[in-house]
Design a protein around this motif. Sequence first.
Motif, PDB file in Angstrom:
ATOM      1  N   ASP A 286       7.268  30.997  59.177  1.00 53.97           N
ATOM      2  CA  ASP A 286       6.020  31.647  59.568  1.00 53.97           C
ATOM      3  C   ASP A 286       5.967  31.964  61.064  1.00 53.97           C
ATOM      4  OD1 ASP A 286       4.824  31.783  57.022  1.00 53.97           O
ATOM      5  OD2 ASP A 286       4.297  29.660  57.150  1.00 53.97           O
ATOM      6  N   VAL A 287       6.960  32.709  61.506  1.00 53.96           N
ATOM      7  CA  VAL A 287       6.986  33.111  62.917  1.00 53.96           C
ATOM      8  C   VAL A 287       7.066  34.632  63.004  1.00 53.96           C
ATOM      9  CG1 VAL A 287       9.511  32.884  63.105  1.00 53.96           C
ATOM     10  CG2 VAL A 287       8.097  32.758  65.170  1.00 53.96           C
ATOM     11  N   ASP A 288       6.382  35.185  63.976  1.00 55.03           N
ATOM     12  CA  ASP A 288       6.389  36.612  64.251  1.00 55.03           C
ATOM     13  C   ASP A 288       7.178  36.800  65.550  1.00 55.03           C
ATOM     14  OD1 ASP A 288       5.676  39.190  63.660  1.00 55.03           O
ATOM     15  OD2 ASP A 288       3.599  39.044  64.362  1.00 55.03           O
ATOM     16  N   SER A 304       5.290  34.407  68.045  1.00 55.33           N
ATOM     17  CA  SER A 304       4.034  33.725  67.743  1.00 55.33           C
ATOM     18  C   SER A 304       4.199  32.945  66.445  1.00 55.33           C
ATOM     19  CB  SER A 304       2.896  34.737  67.577  1.00 55.33           C
ATOM     20  OG  SER A 304       2.695  35.466  68.767  1.00 55.33           O
ATOM     21  N   LEU A 306       2.442  31.030  63.316  1.00 51.26           N
ATOM     22  CA  LEU A 306       1.193  30.885  62.563  1.00 51.26           C
ATOM     23  C   LEU A 306       0.676  29.450  62.644  1.00 51.26           C
ATOM     24  CD1 LEU A 306       1.507  32.761  59.127  1.00 51.26           C
ATOM     25  CD2 LEU A 306      -0.246  33.087  60.873  1.00 51.26           C
ATOM     26  N   TYR A 307      -0.631  29.312  62.708  1.00 48.16           N
ATOM     27  CA  TYR A 307      -1.336  28.020  62.624  1.00 48.16           C
ATOM     28  C   TYR A 307      -1.114  27.126  63.840  1.00 48.16           C
ATOM     29  CZ  TYR A 307      -0.545  29.678  57.857  1.00 48.16           C
ATOM     30  OH  TYR A 307      -0.407  30.460  56.737  1.00 48.16           O
TER      31      TYR A 307
END
Lengths: 386, 89
Positions: A286-288, A304, A306-307
């Motif tokens: 869950d990384v951008d 970025s 997530l969470y």
Amino acid sequence: MTGPIAVGPGAYLDSASSEPLHPAARDVLLAAVDQGYADPRRLHRDARSARLLLDNAREATAESLGTRPDEVTFTASGTHATHSGLLGLLEGRRRVSRRLLYSAVEHSAVLHAAAWDGDRGGSAEAVPVTPTARVDLDALERLLAAGSTAAVALQSANHEVATLQPVAEAAELAAAHDTPLFVDACASAGRVPLPAGWSVAAASAHKWGGPAGVGLLLVRKGARWRPPFPVDDRADPRATGFENVPAALAAAAALQAVVAERQEVGRRQHALVDHVRARVAAEVPDVDVVGDPVDRLPHLVTFSFLYVDGEALVTELDRRGHAVASGSACTASTLAPSHVLEAMGALTHGNVRVSLGRDTTAAQVDALLDDLPGVVADVRSRAGIR
Amino acid sequence: MSSENDAEQDPGQAPALELDCRGQRCPLPIIRLANAIGDVAVGEVLAVMATDVAARADVPAWCRMRGHDYLGEAIAGDGVPAYRVRRRH
């Protein structure tokens, strides 16, 4: 997570905020402090000594950037160069148009200059960007066609996500409408060649390893620039106030050194950032990972999670010896998320910006990458993610 | 507010669940969204009411990263934005 944590093999990974002083600049600075104290505009021997240093600084800077010496002015900061450069370009065009176009991912100094001009009767419109933060040239062309424009502001490269902008193409579009281009080159100066097509440009010495407190205002010969702020009775309306002569010379020395070594340093940094991008995407869920993966500055990468609370993440990494920046709202004085990440449609919370110095090693980068998955997992589990 | 609206079409579909995240700072609204998405059925809509401006960017980004549909922003009765998400899987 209490108690002291031994500082491991971490490193300063925030060169995009400020690069440590280049060794070539340190020696020059110390020598120049003793010789460059006088007012370069006076007519005595001490003044001639200071004048010589200032002229040397200007010539070395011009040569490094591929400009003429009389196009180079030293200002008190990159921000001041940006404000003065952009607003002076608008001032020179005010009888033609009061409308400014700027990319949605410009540095906040450009946004604030646009707002300042707006308070004085100007208008400004943001040009949208792609998901990689590259300015949308079709949108720029439509906006240029829609009405007379005083100036276009486009950065050479983005300071948060590293994406290089199509400055030469934007300059051609603007020129077809007889509109000059302002280029904020603060993020890229020294690291990559200055792109073609600017009428006015700005840069900042502490971003390339010169001392802080030195900005560059570049005004192309023949460009219509007028002082936007009160001046003084000294010789040059672009350089109000007394230049910091020793620091300007040190900045020029750093720039020369950085340009001389940038092929080798840039290649190494580019590969290290590729390595960061690949490992972060593979090892943290869950990384951008944002910004253009190829057409970018060599030393800088942003992602970025997530969470994740960006402040908690930066603090936890600092405890392990890794100094990184963040564009998340909780880390900003404004408590607003990064307008750059927002304009790209990227995730704004849990953001980390890693930027490499000229001597950052693979081991230092891997030390960060080794710590990252555990730190992120820990911050997430404390936040109560199921 | 036409009654002709097909309930299958957005943005008219009423939310099956509303998350009140007023006053909470990011990433909290996104954490609550992630924890609550399993509480609505696939195809149903969840609305996140959030005052934190970061939610305007982060709800659509979460949808992109997690493979759900972002349906856009409505305004709750008190003027607070309600970010609408449809569960896809």
